[in-house]
Design a protein around this motif. Sequence first.
Motif, PDB file in Angstrom:
ATOM      1  N   ALA A  26      -3.093  -0.466 -11.011  1.00 16.81           N
ATOM      2  CA  ALA A  26      -3.651  -1.822 -10.963  1.00 16.81           C
ATOM      3  C   ALA A  26      -2.500  -2.806 -10.873  1.00 16.81           C
ATOM      4  N   ILE A  27      -2.749  -3.934 -10.209  1.00 15.38           N
ATOM      5  CA  ILE A  27      -1.726  -4.973 -10.085  1.00 15.38           C
ATOM      6  C   ILE A  27      -2.285  -6.312 -10.542  1.00 15.38           C
ATOM      7  N   LEU A  28      -1.472  -7.038 -11.310  1.00 18.55           N
ATOM      8  CA  LEU A  28      -1.786  -8.404 -11.703  1.00 18.55           C
ATOM      9  C   LEU A  28      -0.980  -9.350 -10.827  1.00 18.55           C
ATOM     10  N   ILE A  29      -1.677 -10.304 -10.207  1.00 16.52           N
ATOM     11  CA  ILE A  29      -1.092 -11.189  -9.202  1.00 16.52           C
ATOM     12  C   ILE A  29      -1.171 -12.627  -9.715  1.00 16.52           C
ATOM     13  N   PRO A  30      -0.060 -13.273 -10.030  1.00 19.61           N
ATOM     14  CA  PRO A  30      -0.142 -14.667 -10.492  1.00 19.61           C
ATOM     15  C   PRO A  30      -0.738 -15.606  -9.449  1.00 19.61           C
ATOM     16  N   HIS A  31      -0.238 -15.519  -8.217  1.00 22.22           N
ATOM     17  CA  HIS A  31      -0.738 -16.343  -7.105  1.00 22.22           C
ATOM     18  C   HIS A  31      -0.885 -15.467  -5.868  1.00 22.22           C
ATOM     19  N   PRO A  32      -1.810 -15.804  -4.984  1.00 26.01           N
ATOM     20  CA  PRO A  32      -1.878 -15.072  -3.711  1.00 26.01           C
ATOM     21  C   PRO A  32      -0.533 -15.169  -2.985  1.00 26.01           C
ATOM     22  N   ASP A  33       0.000 -14.077  -2.598  1.00 28.36           N
ATOM     23  CA  ASP A  33       1.262 -13.787  -1.901  1.00 28.36           C
ATOM     24  C   ASP A  33       2.245 -13.042  -2.791  1.00 28.36           C
ATOM     25  N   ASP A  34       2.114 -13.173  -4.136  1.00 31.44           N
ATOM     26  CA  ASP A  34       3.021 -12.441  -5.028  1.00 31.44           C
ATOM     27  C   ASP A  34       2.888 -10.935  -4.852  1.00 31.44           C
ATOM     28  N   GLU A  35       1.667 -10.478  -4.567  1.00 32.99           N
ATOM     29  CA  GLU A  35       1.442  -9.036  -4.380  1.00 32.99           C
ATOM     30  C   GLU A  35       2.204  -8.509  -3.171  1.00 32.99           C
ATOM     31  N   SER A  36       2.225  -9.285  -2.090  1.00 32.33           N
ATOM     32  CA  SER A  36       2.892  -8.839  -0.868  1.00 32.33           C
ATOM     33  C   SER A  36       4.407  -8.958  -0.995  1.00 32.33           C
ATOM     34  N   LEU A  37       4.872 -10.068  -1.576  1.00 29.86           N
ATOM     35  CA  LEU A  37       6.306 -10.272  -1.728  1.00 29.86           C
ATOM     36  C   LEU A  37       6.905  -9.281  -2.720  1.00 29.86           C
ATOM     37  N   GLY A  38       6.329  -9.201  -3.892  1.00 33.15           N
ATOM     38  CA  GLY A  38       6.929  -8.421  -4.963  1.00 33.15           C
ATOM     39  C   GLY A  38       6.762  -6.923  -4.836  1.00 33.15           C
ATOM     40  N   CYS A  39       5.597  -6.469  -4.373  1.00 34.96           N
ATOM     41  CA  CYS A  39       5.367  -5.019  -4.337  1.00 34.96           C
ATOM     42  C   CYS A  39       4.428  -4.582  -3.224  1.00 34.96           C
ATOM     43  N   GLY A  40       4.425  -5.308  -2.116  1.00 35.79           N
ATOM     44  CA  GLY A  40       3.597  -4.894  -0.990  1.00 35.79           C
ATOM     45  C   GLY A  40       3.933  -3.511  -0.480  1.00 35.79           C
ATOM     46  N   GLY A  41       5.222  -3.173  -0.487  1.00 33.77           N
ATOM     47  CA  GLY A  41       5.619  -1.839  -0.035  1.00 33.77           C
ATOM     48  C   GLY A  41       5.091  -0.748  -0.937  1.00 33.77           C
ATOM     49  N   LEU A  42       5.205  -0.946  -2.244  1.00 30.60           N
ATOM     50  CA  LEU A  42       4.695   0.045  -3.191  1.00 30.60           C
ATOM     51  C   LEU A  42       3.189   0.207  -3.044  1.00 30.60           C
ATOM     52  N   LEU A  43       2.462  -0.899  -2.897  1.00 28.89           N
ATOM     53  CA  LEU A  43       1.008  -0.804  -2.741  1.00 28.89           C
ATOM     54  C   LEU A  43       0.652   0.013  -1.503  1.00 28.89           C
ATOM     55  N   ALA A  44       1.370  -0.231  -0.407  1.00 28.78           N
ATOM     56  CA  ALA A  44       1.103   0.523   0.820  1.00 28.78           C
ATOM     57  C   ALA A  44       1.423   2.002   0.637  1.00 28.78           C
ATOM     58  N   LEU A  45       2.507   2.303  -0.064  1.00 26.90           N
ATOM     59  CA  LEU A  45       2.873   3.707  -0.303  1.00 26.90           C
ATOM     60  C   LEU A  45       1.841   4.402  -1.191  1.00 26.90           C
ATOM     61  N   LEU A  46       1.338   3.699  -2.187  1.00 24.03           N
ATOM     62  CA  LEU A  46       0.302   4.275  -3.053  1.00 24.03           C
ATOM     63  C   LEU A  46      -0.943   4.619  -2.247  1.00 24.03           C
ATOM     64  N   ARG A  47      -1.348   3.703  -1.388  1.00 26.25           N
ATOM     65  CA  ARG A  47      -2.540   3.953  -0.581  1.00 26.25           C
ATOM     66  C   ARG A  47      -2.286   5.060   0.434  1.00 26.25           C
ATOM     67  N   GLN A  48      -1.073   5.104   0.971  1.00 27.88           N
ATOM     68  CA  GLN A  48      -0.703   6.171   1.904  1.00 27.88           C
ATOM     69  C   GLN A  48      -0.808   7.537   1.225  1.00 27.88           C
ATOM     70  N   ALA A  49      -0.543   7.566  -0.075  1.00 29.63           N
ATOM     71  CA  ALA A  49      -0.641   8.804  -0.852  1.00 29.63           C
ATOM     72  C   ALA A  49      -2.072   9.085  -1.315  1.00 29.63           C
ATOM     73  N   GLY A  50      -3.020   8.217  -0.945  1.00 30.99           N
ATOM     74  CA  GLY A  50      -4.419   8.428  -1.308  1.00 30.99           C
ATOM     75  C   GLY A  50      -4.784   7.993  -2.708  1.00 30.99           C
ATOM     76  N   LEU A  51      -3.930   7.191  -3.348  1.00 30.71           N
ATOM     77  CA  LEU A  51      -4.186   6.765  -4.719  1.00 30.71           C
ATOM     78  C   LEU A  51      -4.934   5.430  -4.743  1.00 30.71           C
ATOM     79  N   PRO A  52      -5.895   5.279  -5.658  1.00 32.90           N
ATOM     80  CA  PRO A  52      -6.624   4.012  -5.742  1.00 32.90           C
ATOM     81  C   PRO A  52      -5.751   2.900  -6.302  1.00 32.90           C
ATOM     82  N   VAL A  53      -5.921   1.704  -5.753  1.00 32.67           N
ATOM     83  CA  VAL A  53      -5.216   0.512  -6.217  1.00 32.67           C
ATOM     84  C   VAL A  53      -6.246  -0.582  -6.442  1.00 32.67           C
TER      85      VAL A  53
END
Length: 249
Positions: A26-53
């Motif tokens: 799970a990710i906590l996002i202070p403002h829209p765009d923080d998710e992409s800037l701070g950990c967009g790569g990790l989120l994409a890798l998690l989904r690539q591995a088939g893990l729920p986010v």
Amino acid sequence: MTNRPAALLDLPLRLPESAAALGPTAILIPHPDDESLGCGGLLALLRQAGLPVSAALVTDGTMSHPNSVRFPPQARQQLREQELRRALHELGVDDGNLLTLNLPDGAAPHSSAQPGFAEAAQRLAHWLQQQQPQTLLLPWRRDPHPDHRATYALAQAALARLPQPLRQLEYVVWAWQRAAADDLPRPDEVQGWRLDVGPVLAQKQQAIHAHQSQLGGLIDDDPAGFQLSPDMLAHFAQPFETYFEALHS
């Protein structure tokens, strides 16, 4: 680019495949765009591995352009939430369970003494119990923005309500640009590393691009409105992300 804090750069680099060890996240996002800037790569890798986010948005995002007449507060809130949902889709994240706390942008409560804090922490705890993540992504505890620090405080209050602890990884957004010495990690406080996100860097860039209101030109009637600087965007175009994990829970 301007000089970056060595404490955020001189860290071991982990392979993209290591992301899968985090499990459902799970990710906590202070403002829209923080998710992409701070950990967009990790989120994409998690989904690539088939893990729920699953994702939770803390503030309403309306203070990026407070003087806009063409986009009054409700329209700004809707626009920024739509941009967040587009960014999540770019990263492969299902937005169907997106939690929106709608706390005031720039003034999110940061302690139980402030109105709205306890209620938001309880909602967050209930959501986490529903989502059942193994890992929680949250802003670096001293990221130099009040809403990022408030998000960290809310997370700790919510986690204290859960029957089992979660693994916590703290991501960096504003410390790259604004960190004072006291904002940076202290000796023996956290373990830090960088994650290689090269294989999904294009996805991360597409997710950042989804936040058009923060890139300039879309909300054009507030000259003093916020815009991501070229220097900041250049940093987040690099093929790594930085994370910290507390040494002692």
